[in-house]
Design a protein around this motif. Structure first.
Motif, short mmCIF file in Angstrom:
data_model
loop_
_atom_site.label_atom_id
_atom_site.label_comp_id
_atom_site.label_asym_id
_atom_site.label_seq_id
_atom_site.Cartn_x
_atom_site.Cartn_y
_atom_site.Cartn_z
N LEU A 199 0.81 -1.21 0.00
CA LEU A 199 0.00 0.00 0.00
C LEU A 199 0.84 1.27 0.00
N ALA A 200 2.05 1.20 0.55
CA ALA A 200 2.92 2.38 0.54
C ALA A 200 3.34 2.73 -0.88
N VAL A 201 3.64 1.72 -1.70
CA VAL A 201 3.98 1.93 -3.10
C VAL A 201 2.78 2.50 -3.85
N ILE A 202 1.61 1.93 -3.61
CA ILE A 202 0.39 2.40 -4.27
C ILE A 202 0.13 3.86 -3.91
N ALA A 203 0.26 4.20 -2.63
CA ALA A 203 0.01 5.57 -2.19
C ALA A 203 1.00 6.55 -2.79
N HIS A 204 2.24 6.11 -2.99
CA HIS A 204 3.28 6.97 -3.54
C HIS A 204 3.06 7.26 -5.02
N MET A 205 2.58 6.26 -5.76
CA MET A 205 2.55 6.35 -7.21
C MET A 205 1.18 6.65 -7.81
N CYS A 206 0.10 6.30 -7.11
CA CYS A 206 -1.20 6.20 -7.78
C CYS A 206 -2.15 7.35 -7.45
N ASP A 207 -2.98 7.69 -8.43
CA ASP A 207 -4.03 8.69 -8.23
C ASP A 207 -5.22 8.09 -7.50
N ARG A 208 -5.44 6.80 -7.71
CA ARG A 208 -6.49 6.06 -6.99
C ARG A 208 -6.16 4.58 -7.09
N ALA A 209 -6.87 3.78 -6.30
CA ALA A 209 -6.58 2.35 -6.27
C ALA A 209 -7.86 1.54 -6.17
N LEU A 210 -7.85 0.40 -6.81
CA LEU A 210 -8.92 -0.58 -6.69
C LEU A 210 -8.41 -1.73 -5.83
N VAL A 211 -9.20 -2.13 -4.87
CA VAL A 211 -8.82 -3.23 -3.98
C VAL A 211 -9.47 -4.51 -4.49
N MET A 212 -8.65 -5.53 -4.72
CA MET A 212 -9.14 -6.77 -5.33
C MET A 212 -9.08 -7.91 -4.32
N ARG A 213 -10.15 -8.70 -4.36
CA ARG A 213 -10.19 -9.91 -3.52
C ARG A 213 -10.93 -11.01 -4.26
N ASP A 214 -10.28 -12.13 -4.40
CA ASP A 214 -10.91 -13.31 -5.00
C ASP A 214 -11.55 -13.00 -6.36
N GLY A 215 -10.81 -12.24 -7.19
CA GLY A 215 -11.24 -12.02 -8.56
C GLY A 215 -12.19 -10.88 -8.80
N VAL A 216 -12.54 -10.12 -7.75
CA VAL A 216 -13.46 -8.99 -7.92
C VAL A 216 -12.91 -7.78 -7.15
N PHE A 217 -13.37 -6.60 -7.53
CA PHE A 217 -13.00 -5.38 -6.81
C PHE A 217 -13.99 -5.15 -5.67
N VAL A 218 -13.46 -4.92 -4.48
CA VAL A 218 -14.31 -4.75 -3.31
C VAL A 218 -14.27 -3.33 -2.75
N ASP A 219 -13.37 -2.50 -3.27
CA ASP A 219 -13.27 -1.13 -2.76
C ASP A 219 -12.51 -0.27 -3.77
N GLU A 220 -12.76 1.04 -3.73
CA GLU A 220 -12.00 2.00 -4.52
C GLU A 220 -11.55 3.12 -3.59
N LEU A 221 -10.25 3.43 -3.65
CA LEU A 221 -9.66 4.40 -2.74
C LEU A 221 -9.05 5.55 -3.53
N THR A 222 -9.34 6.77 -3.12
CA THR A 222 -8.72 7.94 -3.72
C THR A 222 -7.32 8.12 -3.13
N ARG A 223 -6.56 9.05 -3.70
CA ARG A 223 -5.23 9.33 -3.16
C ARG A 223 -5.32 9.82 -1.72
N ASP A 224 -6.32 10.64 -1.44
CA ASP A 224 -6.50 11.12 -0.06
C ASP A 224 -6.83 9.96 0.87
N ASP A 225 -7.66 9.03 0.40
CA ASP A 225 -7.98 7.84 1.20
C ASP A 225 -6.70 7.06 1.51
N LEU A 226 -5.88 6.87 0.48
CA LEU A 226 -4.65 6.09 0.65
C LEU A 226 -3.72 6.73 1.67
N ARG A 227 -3.57 8.02 1.58
CA ARG A 227 -2.63 8.70 2.48
C ARG A 227 -3.17 8.81 3.90
#
Length: 245
Positions: A199-227
């Motif tokens: 998550l530290a790499v994702i927060a450093h590089m990404c504008d937003r992130a999708l959280v994946m579990r068992d083949g599906v996306f379960v959450d979407e996080l903005t950069r502010d959410d990540l930080r």
């Protein structure tokens, strides 16, 4: 720049069939960096390989810059999205000099010998042009990953796909490689998809992130959410808590 609709990937048949990616959809704007984060085996690298054209088992729809691409792709379609792999030791031919490694994509696409672009490609990732004469075993892990980044950019793709690009590196050089990627992304206005469990790499590089579990996306996080460590699903919260340990 990237549009994915109802992407599904399964391996095996009958009782041995395993659904790895289960109907995910997402879009990435031009110049945006999207992260896909999740535990090992959740399907995130399979999504990336489908985008790159390396995995042809997928169903659904993939489009680059409004242009649909299929499982079988022409040279110009393959050149639209290039990939940096996790392992800098396994992704570069051990018996080829670095110059040949970098020139190979140009030759493979029928765009000439490519030798004239080797020196500038090395320079852009912070390596001396003289490294073209070296073999991979003569480079450190961080240097090899810089070569892998340079190779992915030889065809000047608008899309860069990153599969855990720093996880095989020592912590001391991870930040250096991430900074090289960030500089090249901004300089070339690249659209990126970054897969990681960190998550530290994702927060450093990404504008937003999708959280994946068992083949599906379960959450979407903005950069502010990540930080801020803010999540919207129990599984995402578990990932954040685990990253703090």
């Amino acid at each position: 720049m990237i549009e994915v609709r109802d992407l599904r990937v399964a391996f095996g048949t009958g009782v041995a069939r395993r659904d790895v990616v289960k109907g995910v959809s997402f879009a990435v704007a031009k110049g945006e960096t999207l992260g896909i984060v999740g535990e090992s085996g959740c399907g995130k690298s399979t999504v990336l390989r489908s985008l790159a054209g390396l995995d042809r088992h997928w169903e659904g729809g993939i489009a680059f810059d409004g242009r649909p691409v299929g499982r079988e792709r022409a040279r110009d379609e393959l050149a639209l999205a290039q990939m940096v792999f996790q392992d800098p030791y396994g992704s570069i031919h051990p018996r080829h000099r670095i110059g040949r490694v970098l020139a190979e994509p140009i030759r493979a696409m029928g765009r000439g010998p490519g030798w004239d672009r080797v020196g500038p490609a090395l320079t852009q990732v912070g390596l001396p042009a003289g490294f073209a004469e070296r073999f991979p075993h003569e480079l450190s892990g961080g240097q090899r990953q810089r070569v892998a980044i340079a190779r992915a950019l030889m065809l000047e793709p608008p899309i860069l796909l990153l599969d855990e690009p720093t996880s095989a590196l020592d912590v001391s050089v991870q930040a250096e490689v991430l900074n090289v990627l960030a500089d090249l992304r901004d300089e070339r206005e690249l659209t990126c998809v970054l897969v990681s469990h960190d998550l530290a790499v994702i927060a450093h590089m990404c504008d937003r992130a999708l959280v994946m579990r068992d083949g599906v996306f379960v959450d979407e996080l903005t950069r502010d959410d990540l930080r801020a460590g803010r999540t919207h699903a129990d599984y995402s919260r578990t990932l954040v808590e685990a990253s703090l340990l």
